[in-house]
Scaffold this motif. Sequence first.
Motif, PDB file in Angstrom:
ATOM      1  N   UNK A 148     -80.009  -4.598 -27.846  1.00 31.14           N
ATOM      2  CA  UNK A 148     -79.208  -5.832 -28.451  1.00 31.14           C
ATOM      3  C   UNK A 148     -77.707  -5.675 -28.310  1.00 31.14           C
ATOM      4  N   UNK A 149     -77.451  -4.646 -27.994  1.00 31.47           N
ATOM      5  CA  UNK A 149     -75.673  -4.713 -27.472  1.00 31.47           C
ATOM      6  C   UNK A 149     -75.564  -5.099 -26.298  1.00 31.47           C
ATOM      7  N   UNK A 150     -76.618  -4.768 -25.182  1.00 22.29           N
ATOM      8  CA  UNK A 150     -76.459  -5.250 -23.909  1.00 22.29           C
ATOM      9  C   UNK A 150     -76.686  -6.894 -23.938  1.00 22.29           C
ATOM     10  N   UNK A 168     -74.433 -12.327 -23.067  1.00 21.29           N
ATOM     11  CA  UNK A 168     -73.976 -13.627 -23.751  1.00 21.29           C
ATOM     12  C   UNK A 168     -72.377 -13.718 -23.567  1.00 21.29           C
ATOM     13  N   UNK A 169     -71.944 -12.682 -24.037  1.00 14.96           N
ATOM     14  CA  UNK A 169     -70.317 -12.814 -24.039  1.00 14.96           C
ATOM     15  C   UNK A 169     -69.816 -13.179 -22.608  1.00 14.96           C
ATOM     16  N   UNK A 170     -70.398 -12.397 -21.593  1.00 10.99           N
ATOM     17  CA  UNK A 170     -69.965 -12.347 -20.102  1.00 10.99           C
ATOM     18  C   UNK A 170     -70.230 -13.872 -19.834  1.00 10.99           C
ATOM     19  N   UNK A 188     -68.109 -19.118 -18.292  1.00 14.81           N
ATOM     20  CA  UNK A 188     -67.911 -20.739 -18.506  1.00 14.81           C
ATOM     21  C   UNK A 188     -66.533 -20.987 -18.534  1.00 14.81           C
ATOM     22  N   UNK A 189     -65.820 -20.527 -19.739  1.00 11.75           N
ATOM     23  CA  UNK A 189     -64.526 -20.871 -20.009  1.00 11.75           C
ATOM     24  C   UNK A 189     -63.741 -20.792 -18.701  1.00 11.75           C
ATOM     25  N   UNK A 190     -63.651 -19.650 -17.933  1.00 15.92           N
ATOM     26  CA  UNK A 190     -62.865 -19.372 -16.907  1.00 15.92           C
ATOM     27  C   UNK A 190     -63.222 -20.695 -15.878  1.00 15.92           C
TER      28      UNK A 190
END
Length: 56
Positions: free
Chosen positions: A30-32, A37-39, A44-46
């Motif tokens: 779950x952590x991975x 998802x955070x990456x 996408x933002x960058x």
Amino acid sequence: MKKLLLVREIYVEAFRDWTFMILQKYFKAFSWFCLFLWAITVYAFVFRVSTGFYFG
């Protein structure tokens, strides 16, 4: 009756370790997944900022 309680205690001890191992592997996966998802979100933002996307 004493044998039955002894067998029960053996099984309880054996499966207690399994539960801990399964939970540990679940939380690691779950952590991975959350890091992945955070990456993607940061990428996408960058990407949007670097291509001059208007946020307003």
